[in-house]
Design a protein around this motif. Structure first.
Motif, PDB file in Angstrom:
ATOM      1  N   SER A  94      13.188  15.517  -3.322  1.00  0.00           N
ATOM      2  CA  SER A  94      14.278  14.901  -2.558  1.00  0.00           C
ATOM      3  C   SER A  94      14.479  15.518  -1.185  1.00  0.00           C
ATOM      4  CB  SER A  94      15.592  15.040  -3.334  1.00  0.00           C
ATOM      5  OG  SER A  94      15.460  14.531  -4.620  1.00  0.00           O
ATOM      6  N   LYS A  95      14.256  16.805  -1.073  1.00  0.00           N
ATOM      7  CA  LYS A  95      14.541  17.493   0.189  1.00  0.00           C
ATOM      8  C   LYS A  95      13.520  17.190   1.281  1.00  0.00           C
ATOM      9  CE  LYS A  95      17.257  21.152  -1.854  1.00  0.00           C
ATOM     10  NZ  LYS A  95      17.436  22.600  -2.030  1.00  0.00           N
ATOM     11  N   THR A  96      12.376  16.650   0.916  1.00  0.00           N
ATOM     12  CA  THR A  96      11.403  16.237   1.928  1.00  0.00           C
ATOM     13  C   THR A  96      11.854  14.893   2.478  1.00  0.00           C
ATOM     14  OG1 THR A  96       9.599  17.378   0.810  1.00  0.00           O
ATOM     15  CG2 THR A  96       8.994  15.649   2.370  1.00  0.00           C
ATOM     16  N   THR A  97      12.201  14.882   3.741  1.00  0.00           N
ATOM     17  CA  THR A  97      12.708  13.654   4.345  1.00  0.00           C
ATOM     18  C   THR A  97      11.549  12.699   4.670  1.00  0.00           C
ATOM     19  OG1 THR A  97      12.642  14.571   6.570  1.00  0.00           O
ATOM     20  CG2 THR A  97      14.703  14.846   5.317  1.00  0.00           C
ATOM     21  N   PRO A  98      11.816  11.415   4.694  1.00  0.00           N
ATOM     22  CA  PRO A  98      10.749  10.450   4.939  1.00  0.00           C
ATOM     23  C   PRO A  98      10.008  10.646   6.264  1.00  0.00           C
ATOM     24  CG  PRO A  98      12.637   9.349   3.991  1.00  0.00           C
ATOM     25  CD  PRO A  98      13.067  10.753   4.299  1.00  0.00           C
ATOM     26  N   MET A  99      10.671  11.107   7.290  1.00  0.00           N
ATOM     27  CA  MET A  99      10.009  11.283   8.579  1.00  0.00           C
ATOM     28  C   MET A  99       9.516  12.716   8.796  1.00  0.00           C
ATOM     29  SD  MET A  99       9.846   8.281   9.919  1.00  0.00           S
ATOM     30  CE  MET A  99       9.600   8.400  11.685  1.00  0.00           C
ATOM     31  N   SER A 100       9.471  13.508   7.737  1.00  0.00           N
ATOM     32  CA  SER A 100       8.990  14.890   7.868  1.00  0.00           C
ATOM     33  C   SER A 100       7.512  14.892   8.249  1.00  0.00           C
ATOM     34  CB  SER A 100       9.200  15.662   6.565  1.00  0.00           C
ATOM     35  OG  SER A 100       8.336  15.159   5.562  1.00  0.00           O
ATOM     36  N   ARG A 101       7.103  15.934   8.936  1.00  0.00           N
ATOM     37  CA  ARG A 101       5.717  16.041   9.382  1.00  0.00           C
ATOM     38  C   ARG A 101       4.732  16.055   8.207  1.00  0.00           C
ATOM     39  NH1 ARG A 101       2.379  13.949  12.344  1.00  0.00           N
ATOM     40  NH2 ARG A 101       4.232  13.519  13.504  1.00  0.00           N
ATOM     41  N   PRO A 102       4.963  16.809   7.131  1.00  0.00           N
ATOM     42  CA  PRO A 102       3.980  16.788   6.037  1.00  0.00           C
ATOM     43  C   PRO A 102       3.783  15.395   5.426  1.00  0.00           C
ATOM     44  CG  PRO A 102       5.458  18.668   5.774  1.00  0.00           C
ATOM     45  CD  PRO A 102       6.008  17.822   6.892  1.00  0.00           C
ATOM     46  N   LEU A 103       4.859  14.666   5.267  1.00  0.00           N
ATOM     47  CA  LEU A 103       4.751  13.324   4.692  1.00  0.00           C
ATOM     48  C   LEU A 103       4.050  12.382   5.670  1.00  0.00           C
ATOM     49  CD1 LEU A 103       5.285  11.410   2.376  1.00  0.00           C
ATOM     50  CD2 LEU A 103       7.616  11.144   3.190  1.00  0.00           C
ATOM     51  N   ARG A 104       4.421  12.436   6.930  1.00  0.00           N
ATOM     52  CA  ARG A 104       3.781  11.560   7.919  1.00  0.00           C
ATOM     53  C   ARG A 104       2.295  11.910   8.089  1.00  0.00           C
ATOM     54  NH1 ARG A 104       6.294  11.483  13.215  1.00  0.00           N
ATOM     55  NH2 ARG A 104       6.919  13.603  12.760  1.00  0.00           N
ATOM     56  N   ASP A 105       1.957  13.208   8.047  1.00  0.00           N
ATOM     57  CA  ASP A 105       0.551  13.594   8.133  1.00  0.00           C
ATOM     58  C   ASP A 105      -0.254  13.004   6.972  1.00  0.00           C
ATOM     59  OD1 ASP A 105       0.983  15.048  10.468  1.00  0.00           O
ATOM     60  OD2 ASP A 105       0.933  17.013   9.475  1.00  0.00           O
ATOM     61  N   ALA A 106       0.315  13.059   5.771  1.00  0.00           N
ATOM     62  CA  ALA A 106      -0.371  12.506   4.604  1.00  0.00           C
ATOM     63  C   ALA A 106      -0.522  10.986   4.729  1.00  0.00           C
ATOM     64  CB  ALA A 106       0.375  12.878   3.328  1.00  0.00           C
ATOM     65  N   ILE A 107       0.505  10.329   5.222  1.00  0.00           N
ATOM     66  CA  ILE A 107       0.444   8.870   5.413  1.00  0.00           C
ATOM     67  C   ILE A 107      -0.602   8.522   6.452  1.00  0.00           C
ATOM     68  CG2 ILE A 107       1.720   6.898   6.377  1.00  0.00           C
ATOM     69  CD1 ILE A 107       4.238   8.154   4.964  1.00  0.00           C
ATOM     70  N   GLU A 108      -0.623   9.241   7.569  1.00  0.00           N
ATOM     71  CA  GLU A 108      -1.582   8.960   8.632  1.00  0.00           C
ATOM     72  C   GLU A 108      -3.009   9.177   8.134  1.00  0.00           C
ATOM     73  OE1 GLU A 108      -0.170  11.251  11.994  1.00  0.00           O
ATOM     74  OE2 GLU A 108       1.648  10.007  12.138  1.00  0.00           O
ATOM     75  N   ALA A 109      -3.213  10.221   7.323  1.00  0.00           N
ATOM     76  CA  ALA A 109      -4.550  10.460   6.765  1.00  0.00           C
ATOM     77  C   ALA A 109      -4.942   9.329   5.822  1.00  0.00           C
ATOM     78  CB  ALA A 109      -4.587  11.809   6.041  1.00  0.00           C
ATOM     79  N   ALA A 110      -3.988   8.860   5.001  1.00  0.00           N
ATOM     80  CA  ALA A 110      -4.279   7.757   4.079  1.00  0.00           C
ATOM     81  C   ALA A 110      -4.572   6.469   4.846  1.00  0.00           C
ATOM     82  CB  ALA A 110      -3.110   7.553   3.117  1.00  0.00           C
ATOM     83  N   LEU A 111      -3.868   6.256   5.930  1.00  0.00           N
ATOM     84  CA  LEU A 111      -4.107   5.057   6.744  1.00  0.00           C
ATOM     85  C   LEU A 111      -5.470   5.101   7.439  1.00  0.00           C
ATOM     86  CD1 LEU A 111      -0.560   4.603   8.305  1.00  0.00           C
ATOM     87  CD2 LEU A 111      -1.729   2.957   6.800  1.00  0.00           C
ATOM     88  N   SER A 112      -5.901   6.290   7.808  1.00  0.00           N
ATOM     89  CA  SER A 112      -7.184   6.415   8.526  1.00  0.00           C
ATOM     90  C   SER A 112      -8.368   6.570   7.582  1.00  0.00           C
ATOM     91  CB  SER A 112      -7.134   7.605   9.493  1.00  0.00           C
ATOM     92  OG  SER A 112      -7.121   8.825   8.771  1.00  0.00           O
ATOM     93  N   GLY A 113      -8.086   6.714   6.289  1.00  0.00           N
ATOM     94  CA  GLY A 113      -9.161   6.850   5.323  1.00  0.00           C
ATOM     95  C   GLY A 113      -9.661   8.271   5.154  1.00  0.00           C
ATOM     96  N   ASP A 114      -8.947   9.233   5.711  1.00  0.00           N
ATOM     97  CA  ASP A 114      -9.360  10.658   5.570  1.00  0.00           C
ATOM     98  C   ASP A 114      -8.976  11.219   4.229  1.00  0.00           C
ATOM     99  OD1 ASP A 114     -10.368  10.571   8.103  1.00  0.00           O
ATOM    100  OD2 ASP A 114      -8.654  11.543   9.044  1.00  0.00           O
TER     101      ASP A 114
END
Length: 175
Positions: free
Chosen positions: A155-175
């Motif tokens: 819960s404490k990890t906010t949706p716009m946090s850097r770790p979550l966004r980094d993981a999303i960006e990697a998933a979007l790029s196929g990394d």
């Protein structure tokens, strides 16, 4: 002809499996069904939510996250749950609250169990694969485009946090 039909059926079955499970569906808060297979090939962030929780303001950031990455292919799925006794009494109340308060237009399920014996099959699958079980509202599970679990956050990890966004960006790029 039978062999060709069997091959075609096998290919179709493989394409509708998601997260290693066939037929991963949720009842939609708007009526009808949300079928995870419809999002095959796209990363999906699944978040168990509640309308009367200290973390409820994360709805705004979830919508921001969805707005930021939806054109790139991200799906954010809100899963309202009363497992922690902080959800409104009906799906209609939840839908109205989310639309009026936060302008939510991301996909949302009907009120759904995410823990225990009545947990939705997707949550039971994630538990069996990773050991992850939501410990509170606004826990997050990121699925890769192939349906595998990328990572989970509390819960404490906010949706716009850097770790979550980094993981999303990697998933979007196929990394």
């Amino acid at each position: 002809m039978r062999r060709l039909l069997a091959i075609c059926v096998g290919i179709f079955t493989a394409t509708v499996a998601w997260a290693g499970m066939p037929n991963v569906t949720f009842p939609s808060i708007d009526g009808g069904t949300l079928d995870m297979a419809d999002w095959s090939g796209r990363p999906v962030l699944v978040v168990n939510t509640a309308s009367r929780c200290a973390f409820t303001d994360q709805y705004e950031a979830l919508q921001d996250l969805y707005d930021t990455y939806r054109d790139a292919g991200l799906v954010v799925l809100a899963v309202p749950s009363n497992d922690f006794r902080q959800e409104l009494g009906s799906a209609e109340e939840v839908r109205e609250f989310c639309e009026m308060t936060y302008g939510i237009d991301m996909p949302m399920t009907d009120i759904t169990a995410v823990t225990g014996a009545k947990a939705h099959p997707l949550y039971r699958h994630v538990k069996s694969e990773t050991g992850f079980v939501p410990r509170w509202n606004f826990n997050k599970i990121l699925f890769a485009p192939d349906g595998s679990v990328v990572d989970t956050w509390g819960s404490k990890t906010t949706p716009m946090s850097r770790p979550l966004r980094d993981a999303i960006e990697a998933a979007l790029s196929g990394d």
